[in-house]
Structure formats: C-alpha cells, structure tokens
Write a protein that holds these residues in place. Structure first.
Motif, PDB file in Angstrom:
ATOM      1  N   PHE A 104      -0.146 -25.239  -1.898  1.00 37.52           N
ATOM      2  CA  PHE A 104       0.146 -24.799  -1.182  1.00 37.52           C
ATOM      3  C   PHE A 104       1.917 -23.589  -1.438  1.00 37.52           C
ATOM      4  N   ILE A 105       2.071 -23.792  -2.632  1.00 38.88           N
ATOM      5  CA  ILE A 105       3.283 -23.261  -3.278  1.00 38.88           C
ATOM      6  C   ILE A 105       2.521 -21.801  -4.225  1.00 38.88           C
ATOM      7  N   LEU A 106       1.455 -22.652  -4.552  1.00 37.96           N
ATOM      8  CA  LEU A 106       0.301 -21.072  -5.121  1.00 37.96           C
ATOM      9  C   LEU A 106       0.219 -20.225  -4.450  1.00 37.96           C
ATOM     10  N   SER A 107      -0.724 -20.810  -3.261  1.00 37.15           N
ATOM     11  CA  SER A 107      -0.218 -20.001  -1.940  1.00 37.15           C
ATOM     12  C   SER A 107       0.317 -18.754  -1.855  1.00 37.15           C
ATOM     13  N   THR A 108       1.319 -18.706  -1.546  1.00 39.60           N
ATOM     14  CA  THR A 108       2.768 -18.585  -1.343  1.00 39.60           C
ATOM     15  C   THR A 108       2.556 -16.545  -2.153  1.00 39.60           C
ATOM     16  N   TYR A 109       2.177 -17.691  -3.411  1.00 41.23           N
ATOM     17  CA  TYR A 109       2.599 -15.955  -4.525  1.00 41.23           C
ATOM     18  C   TYR A 109       1.773 -15.415  -4.556  1.00 41.23           C
ATOM     19  N   TYR A 110       0.126 -16.161  -4.860  1.00 46.37           N
ATOM     20  CA  TYR A 110      -1.087 -15.426  -5.046  1.00 46.37           C
ATOM     21  C   TYR A 110      -1.960 -14.850  -3.953  1.00 46.37           C
ATOM     22  N   THR A 111      -1.123 -14.970  -2.718  1.00 45.61           N
ATOM     23  CA  THR A 111      -1.263 -14.458  -1.444  1.00 45.61           C
ATOM     24  C   THR A 111      -0.199 -13.150  -2.224  1.00 45.61           C
ATOM     25  N   VAL A 112       0.429 -13.096  -3.026  1.00 43.57           N
ATOM     26  CA  VAL A 112       0.710 -11.631  -2.675  1.00 43.57           C
ATOM     27  C   VAL A 112       0.469 -10.438  -3.685  1.00 43.57           C
ATOM     28  N   ILE A 113      -0.486 -11.147  -4.803  1.00 41.67           N
ATOM     29  CA  ILE A 113      -0.936 -10.376  -5.692  1.00 41.67           C
ATOM     30  C   ILE A 113      -2.344 -10.065  -5.189  1.00 41.67           C
ATOM     31  N   LEU A 114      -2.599 -11.031  -3.794  1.00 48.77           N
ATOM     32  CA  LEU A 114      -3.999  -9.821  -2.568  1.00 48.77           C
ATOM     33  C   LEU A 114      -3.268  -9.420  -1.542  1.00 48.77           C
ATOM     34  N   ALA A 115      -2.117  -9.021  -1.307  1.00 45.39           N
ATOM     35  CA  ALA A 115      -1.761  -7.944  -0.834  1.00 45.39           C
ATOM     36  C   ALA A 115      -1.703  -6.520  -2.085  1.00 45.39           C
ATOM     37  N   TRP A 116      -1.336  -6.925  -3.163  1.00 41.80           N
ATOM     38  CA  TRP A 116      -1.514  -6.044  -3.445  1.00 41.80           C
ATOM     39  C   TRP A 116      -3.133  -4.745  -3.496  1.00 41.80           C
ATOM     40  N   ALA A 117      -4.064  -5.608  -4.477  1.00 44.05           N
ATOM     41  CA  ALA A 117      -5.394  -5.845  -3.944  1.00 44.05           C
ATOM     42  C   ALA A 117      -5.577  -5.129  -2.822  1.00 44.05           C
ATOM     43  N   MET A 118      -4.824  -5.505  -1.736  1.00 37.05           N
ATOM     44  CA  MET A 118      -5.714  -5.117  -0.223  1.00 37.05           C
ATOM     45  C   MET A 118      -5.109  -3.596  -0.307  1.00 37.05           C
ATOM     46  N   VAL A 119      -4.176  -3.522  -0.585  1.00 34.74           N
ATOM     47  CA  VAL A 119      -3.621  -2.065  -1.160  1.00 34.74           C
ATOM     48  C   VAL A 119      -3.759  -1.031  -2.047  1.00 34.74           C
ATOM     49  N   TYR A 120      -4.475  -1.050  -3.006  1.00 33.61           N
ATOM     50  CA  TYR A 120      -5.702  -0.764  -3.773  1.00 33.61           C
ATOM     51  C   TYR A 120      -6.740  -0.284  -2.821  1.00 33.61           C
ATOM     52  N   LEU A 121      -7.621  -1.635  -2.151  1.00 30.72           N
ATOM     53  CA  LEU A 121      -8.760  -1.563  -1.564  1.00 30.72           C
ATOM     54  C   LEU A 121      -9.058  -0.221  -0.590  1.00 30.72           C
ATOM     55  N   ILE A 122      -7.690  -0.159   0.285  1.00 32.47           N
ATOM     56  CA  ILE A 122      -7.538   0.906   1.469  1.00 32.47           C
ATOM     57  C   ILE A 122      -7.120   2.139   0.995  1.00 32.47           C
ATOM     58  N   GLU A 123      -6.699   1.819  -0.601  1.00 35.51           N
ATOM     59  CA  GLU A 123      -6.316   3.814  -0.615  1.00 35.51           C
ATOM     60  C   GLU A 123      -7.312   4.072  -1.385  1.00 35.51           C
ATOM     61  N   SER A 124      -9.059   2.987  -1.573  1.00 35.84           N
ATOM     62  CA  SER A 124     -10.431   3.917  -2.514  1.00 35.84           C
ATOM     63  C   SER A 124     -10.737   4.491  -1.198  1.00 35.84           C
ATOM     64  N   PHE A 125     -10.364   4.207  -0.155  1.00 32.58           N
ATOM     65  CA  PHE A 125     -10.777   5.328   0.958  1.00 32.58           C
ATOM     66  C   PHE A 125     -10.289   6.355   1.098  1.00 32.58           C
ATOM     67  N   PHE A 126      -9.820   6.740   0.508  1.00 31.52           N
ATOM     68  CA  PHE A 126      -8.795   8.746   0.517  1.00 31.52           C
ATOM     69  C   PHE A 126     -10.023   8.733  -0.247  1.00 31.52           C
ATOM     70  N   PRO A 127      -9.996  10.415   0.050  1.00 31.54           N
ATOM     71  CA  PRO A 127     -10.416  11.512  -0.372  1.00 31.54           C
ATOM     72  C   PRO A 127      -9.950  11.542  -1.717  1.00 31.54           C
ATOM     73  N   HIS A 128      -8.253  11.453  -2.427  1.00 31.39           N
ATOM     74  CA  HIS A 128      -7.891  12.060  -2.775  1.00 31.39           C
ATOM     75  C   HIS A 128      -7.169  10.685  -3.531  1.00 31.39           C
ATOM     76  N   LEU A 129      -7.633   9.622  -4.604  1.00 29.67           N
ATOM     77  CA  LEU A 129      -7.213   8.526  -4.863  1.00 29.67           C
ATOM     78  C   LEU A 129      -6.410   8.740  -4.806  1.00 29.67           C
ATOM     79  N   PRO A 130      -4.666   7.579  -4.781  1.00 27.47           N
ATOM     80  CA  PRO A 130      -3.122   7.635  -5.061  1.00 27.47           C
ATOM     81  C   PRO A 130      -2.716   6.964  -6.343  1.00 27.47           C
ATOM     82  N   TYR A 131      -3.925   6.408  -6.900  1.00 34.81           N
ATOM     83  CA  TYR A 131      -3.749   5.654  -8.343  1.00 34.81           C
ATOM     84  C   TYR A 131      -4.413   6.585  -8.950  1.00 34.81           C
TER      85      TYR A 131
END
Length: 737
Positions: free
Chosen positions: A176-203
């Motif tokens: 359970f403790i591991l899931s609390t910070y593991y999901t933070v890394i997934l949140a970063w990946a989710m930000v990159y995923l959403i940004e991958s749909f932009f015509p100009h990639l923010p990254y």
C-alpha cells in the motif's frame, strides 16, 4: 505421522492417536461384535484400547496436510473461507493478472538501466541466477500458501502459525505504501501522454521560423520540461514547498483509473487484465521493431547486451541490484502473489504457473530493454552528428545514466522529438507506461484490500466491496499528496530506497526463516529433542551473522580477503553446531543418518511441497529417491532444491545483503537525517507489525479461535488441543488415499 489403530464397522469412523514409536504404517482393524479393540505394544504385550467416549484429551501439532485431528471451529472457518471466496474467470485470467502485476515500470526503465550500469550481459546473467535461485522459490512459496490456504498474505502465513500473521500484514502494508508514490510516477507519465496529443509536443523543442535546432536544444528542452512537470529543484536548499498543480490533476486521473479497475474485485479484474497485460507487450514489440530502422539503433543494442563486463560479477553491487530488481519486479514480499493465487481453485497447477510468471517477466524485461536501447542508440547518434549540446558533454552518458527517470522522461522524449512521427511514437510509449503502471498499482491495492477483507473484524463490519475500495483508494490518494510539492521527488526517492532496498529484503528474510526454520520445528522437537534443534538453529544464524560482520569489516583494498575469512568462520561455526546438535540429541531417532536429516532437513518446506506434489501423485512423499527424481524431472512438481534454498541459501544471501546495506547506506546519504525520517518510519512500522502480531496474535486472530492461543507462553508453534473424542470423529474423514 499418524497411525490408524482401528476402525469400527458400526460407526464407520477412524480413530487417530500417536503411536509411541511414531511409525508410519497404516493399520486398520475392524470389529463387528465388540466396541473395544486391542493392539500390540512395543514389548509384544496386548493392550486394550479405550471404547469410544472415554479417550482422554490429546495435544496435537501435526503437519497441515496430515492434520487428521482439527478443531471443529477452525474446520468450519477454513471451509467457509474457501466456499465464499471469489474465483478468477479462468486460469488464463490469473496468469495474465499475475504477469501484468509483475511487468511494471521497473521492467520498462529500471531493468535496462541496471543492465547498462552493471556490465551489460553480465547483469543479465546475474539476474537469471537470482531469478532461478531466489525469485522462483519465493514466487512458488507465496503462490502455494495463497492458493492452498485461500487467503491473503496475513491469512496464508497465519494458517501456518497464528504468530506469522504479522509477516503477511507487513507485506500488504508495504504494498500500500509503495502504491502511494508509484502512482505519482504514473501521474508524470499521464502528463506526458496527454501532451503527446498536442500538435507541438511540450517536451520537444521547436525553433523559430527559419532557424535550426541543435541536439543541445532538444536535450535542454526535454530536461527543462521534466523539471517543470515534477517541480524538481536543483538543490535541497531551494525547496519552498510549491504545489504541483499539473501533476496533481493527472494524479487524480490515475487513482480514478485504479478504482474503476478494481471496484468490484476479482470479477472485473479478470476482464481488465486481458487488456492491461497484453496491450503493453504488443506496444513494446512494435516499438522495438520500429526502432530497428533508426540510425544508431544497432550500436545501442550492442551497448545493451553486446559489451559484457564480466568483472562486474565480482562486485557486490551487481548482486544487490539483481536481487532488489527481482523482488520489486516479481512483486515478492508485497502480498500481491499470495492475494492473486488465493482466488484460484485449490488444485490448480501452481508450480507450473510460478515458472511461467518468472520466465514471462524476464522475457518482457529483455524486450523492453531492446526497445529502450534502440532509442538510446538513435539519441546517441543524434548527439554525435550535432554540435552545440550545452548540458551534456559526453554522448555515451545516455547509456550510463544512473537515474532511470532520465531514461523515460528525458532521453526517450529526445528520441521521440527527433523521430519522423513524434506524436505517434510518444502516444504509444506513454500509453504503454501508464497501462503497465496502472496494472501493477491496482495489484498492490488488491493485495492490501484482500488482507483487510480476510480480517474477522472487517467481516463483522460487512462493508461492501466498492465502498472499501473507495476508502482505500481515497486514503492512498491523500497520502500521495506529500509528493505533490517541489520536495516530492526527493521524498519519493527516499521512500523507494527504504521500501525496495530495505523493507522487502527484511520481509523476505523473515519469511524464509518462518517457513524454513520455525514451521514444523515441533516435529523436530519430538524426534530429536528441543535442545538440539534450538542449538543448531542458533549456531546457523550466529555463523551467518558472524561471517557477515567479518566479511564487511575490511577496507576496500582487503575486501576480497575478509570475505573469504568470513565465509570460512561461518562454515566452521555452522558445522560445529550441526555436530553438537547430533551428539547431544535425546529424541526418538537412533541412527546418525536419521539424526542428520532430522536436525538439518527442511521439514517445513517439504510440507509445503507435499501440498502441491500430492495433487498429481497421491503416493508422492518427500525423501523417497524415486519420488524426488520425479519431482526433479516433471514441470508440475516442486523439486527438493526448493527446501534447501528456502532454508539455507535465501536467508543467508538476504542477511548478507542487508549487512552490506547497513554498512554503506543505512542513512540514505544524498539527504539529511530530517528527510530520511520518512523512510525510517516505513521500516520501523513494518518491523513493528511483525513483532506485535508475533507477541500478541489475538489482535488479528478470529475470536472464535483465540481461545487456542496463549498470551503468556512464548511458543513458536501453538499446540492444538482437542477436548473430546466426539470432536475428532465429527471433523475428520480420514487421510486422502
């Protein structure tokens, strides 16, 4: 071992008592006219047996599979647990769920990074060795306990012994403790995923009209974007507790996805894993195939596994990394494997499943490494072709990066930005990260909720599954907000260090000691005498601890010499304890060969093997040469090496690695003690759970069984008491054929 003394033809029941010689023969005597019978004593005289109803109370401590006499209440509880438990939609669903849990972010970025840091193919060899001799036995142990006892980690170990329940609770807590910070890394990946749909990639970096972008521009752009997504500050002194709004939005989305995947328990998970386990593997294979067409990809593959530094095998770091990665990747000592297998039918082929899961995890890790290093080879080629990189002066640093986050969020985005179809590659890669991460994350939550649902007080509360899942996900979401500030990355690194490098190894050590040394020790006490067994066990652990202290006491220049001195002293103390235990034994065993096996054998693991192997051969018994050869050669059996590894090799290796960590990295050096408190609290809480439930097992034990436990006596194997002969005949149907 039980001897059947007689069977009454009228009542059609079998009476079990201990024979004074502890013989293994099965004796069945029927009487038609009398309710009494006779048997022959050791001296040849005839002895009349008591008629039914006059048998005195007996104390029993039998092996789980041979437990012919059981308390009626416990019998009903175990049957109730099995009948009311959810089941997977099929064996394929279980395999996909377990493989999906094992295949996570660690396979995609951490494994390739460890390969590059530890000598390429040399690390692959070390990892395979660890997988065979540590990972697979631990996997088999957890799969067997969960499936046979039909309970989460706490109930599985608690069925072996009520005082072991804290081991399972601590594993679920860590998950359970591991899931609390593991999901933070997934949140970063989710930000990159959403940004991958932009015509100009923010990254990415886009030059002004008519301008040209250098490789340095792409590198600096990717690095600056990662810092903005994570709110990572350059120095600890620069922390001002700024809230990360962008990542927190993605964090909410991740927890909603987790809840949707598990809110109805195994019923919905059985369907979800058919996508979450298969889709990422397909994407990784496609990305690997696409990567082969890029310039420099072959050079990346050569650096990945073609350049092997075999001298790394002599360093301790490669083995620490291999064992840590094995535990983290397979989900060992987190309660996930036990929870998932507890939803299987009791007769499923668990030995085969364990081998399939470990092999699949290794294959996916290698394929993910191919994909990542093809991309890094391409990035390295771009680095060599362009001029003007400001931050990185050596192109090969992309291969040697010590930070796996750079692989996923800096170097891979550079490759995506400079590819022909950046949006498509970016969407595929970050969807893969999110899916494999969510699969692993909800398995951690399920491991924790399974332990909660099995607890007697939760059954009394009768909380509906969707409500319980919502509460647990809500608490995990709230705890994860500690990582949503500019200091979050540093606290995440600290928590991960103390969970994956400390707590998992400590729990693994305690698990193997409990199953290899304590479980079934009462059998050894009866056969050899308590003094000899305790003496031998103490000498073994004193030998290991003394050997570790001596091996780690030398300087770096004399490290090899002190290690060999430590090994020699450990072996000497071990052999001394073995010889002393045999010579001082006062039990029923007479020959030295029997004494040797009785004191040094792996009786607990053999009982666990017996549970599995007798499914396929009812006559199979541990110790028989014919049966052991069959177990060695057949894929569905557990071989005798399982017991030896669980009792001797794995606890010794884990204790050595724990000693190395104590010497070099107990206080995580990059951070001050004030920040390390978070990780230390996690470790202390883990140990306290194990200790408290060992001393006071009634805290988590069903009140209907609590009367069988003693609050005062420190008895490692609580004895079972049957108060009347009637209970015996109500609860037993005799041994299986």
């Amino acid at each position: 071992r039980i001897q059947i003394l007689f069977e009454l033809a009228e009542g059609k029941y079998i009476r079990y008592v201990w024979d004074s010689m502890m013989t293994t023969e099965l004796v069945s005597l029927s009487t038609q006219t009398s309710r009494t019978s006779t048997t022959t004593n050791k001296n040849g005289s005839r002895k009349k047996l008591r008629p039914r109803g006059t048998m005195p109370s007996l104390w029993f401590s039998l092996p789980t599979e041979l437990q012919a006499i059981e308390d009626n209440t416990e019998k009903e509880l175990l049957q109730e647990r099995e009948e009311s438990r959810e089941k997977w939609g099929g064996e394929l669903s279980f395999l996909l769920a377990t493989i999906g849990s094992a295949v996570g972010l660690g396979n995609v970025w951490k494994f390739p990074n460890l390969v590059a840091r530890n000598g390429g193919a040399a690390f692959v060899l070390a990892y395979v060795v660890v997988l065979l001799f540590v990972g697979l036995p631990m996997m088999t142990l957890e799969l067997t306990l969960g499936q046979k006892f039909q309970g989460g980690d706490a109930d599985a170990f608690g069925t072996l012994n009520p005082r072991f329940r804290g081991i399972g609770l601590a594993s679920a807590f860590l998950s359970f403790i591991l899931s609390t910070y593991y999901t933070v890394i997934l949140a970063w990946a989710m930000v990159y995923l959403i940004e991958s749909f932009f015509p100009h990639l923010p990254y990415s970096f886009y030059p002004e009209e008519g301008g040209n972008a250098t490789f340095g521009d792409y590198y600096d752009g990717a690095q600056e974007h990662f810092l903005s997504v994570t709110k990572l500050v350059g120095n600890l002194s620069d922390i001002n507790h700024e809230f990360n709004l962008k990542a927190s939005g993605a964090f909410i989305i991740i927890w909603i996805l987790i809840y949707v995947c598990i809110f109805k328990g195994i019923k919905i998970v059985s369907h979800v894993v058919k996508f979450t386990a298969i889709f990422p593997v397909v994407v990784v294979v496609i990305l690997a195939a696409i990567g082969l067409s890029r310039p420099g990809s072959v050079d990346g593959l050569v650096y990945y596994i073609g350049k092997a530094d075999w001298s790394k095998l002599m360093s301790k770091q490669i083995w620490i990394d291999a064992i840590t990665q094995s535990f983290f990747s397979l989900g060992l000592c987190m309660g996930v494997i036990t929870a998932y297998s507890s939803f299987n039918p009791k007769n499923q082929n668990i030995s085969r499943d364990g081998k399939v899961i470990c092999f699949s995890d290794l294959v996916v890790s290698l394929i993910a490494g191919l994909c990542v290093y093809e991309m890094l080879g391409f990035v390295n080629k771009q680095c060599e072709d362009y001029v003007g990189m400001k931050s990185a002066t050596n192109c090969t640093e992309f291969y040697r990066s010590a930070n796996p986050f750079n692989l996923a969020f800096v170097y891979f985005p550079i490759g995506i930005s400079t590819s022909n179809v950046p949006n498509l590659i970016g969407i595929m890669f970050f969807v893969c990260l999110v899916v494999v991460g969510v699969d692993s994350a909800f398995s951690m939550i399920l491991a924790f909720t399974t332990v909660l649902e099995d607890a007697w007080f939760m059954k009394k509360l009768n909380i509906q599954k969707p409500v319980l899942m919502a509460i647990v996900c809500g608490v995990g979401f709230a705890l994860g907000f500690i990582y949503m500030f500019d200091s979050g990355f540093y606290y995440l690194d600290i928590a991960d260090n103390y969970v994956s490098r400390w707590s998992l190894m400590v729990i693994g050590f305690i698990q193997t000691v409990a199953c290899g040394w304590i479980y079934q020790s009462s059998y050894q006490f009866r056969r050899l005498g308590k003094f000899s067994v305790v003496l031998y066990g103490n000498c073994y652990f004193v030998a290991i601890i003394l050997g570790v202290i001596i091996a780690l006491s030398g300087s770096e220049d004399s490290e090899v010499g002190t290690i060999w001195v430590g090994i020699f002293i450990a072996i000497f103390v071990w052999i001394f304890g073995l010889v002393a235990a045999i010579l001082l034994s006062k039990g029923r065993v007479s020959t030295y060969s029997e004494k040797l096996w009785c004191v040094a054998g792996w009786h607990g693991p053999d009982m666990i093997r017996r549970m599995v192997n007798k499914q396929y051969d009812p006559q199979w018994e541990p110790g028989s040469l014919k049966d052991e050869l069959k177990a060695l050669l057949k894929f569905s059996f557990i071989s005798c090496s399982f017991g030896f590894l669980i009792k001797y090799i794995i606890p010794g290796v884990l204790l050595l690695l724990i000693g190395m960590e104590v010497k070099s990295n107990f206080n995580y050096e990059p951070y001050p003690e004030s920040m390390n408190i978070l990780g230390m609290l996690i470790l202390v809480a883990t140990l306290l759970e194990i200790l408290v439930l060992f001393v006071f097992p009634r805290i988590w034990y069903d009140p209907r069984l609590a009367g069988r436990l003693s609050w005062i006596k420190w008895v490692l194997i609580p004895k079972r008491i049957v108060t009347s002969e009637d209970e015996i005949f109500k609860t037993t149907k005799g041994p299986k054929a």
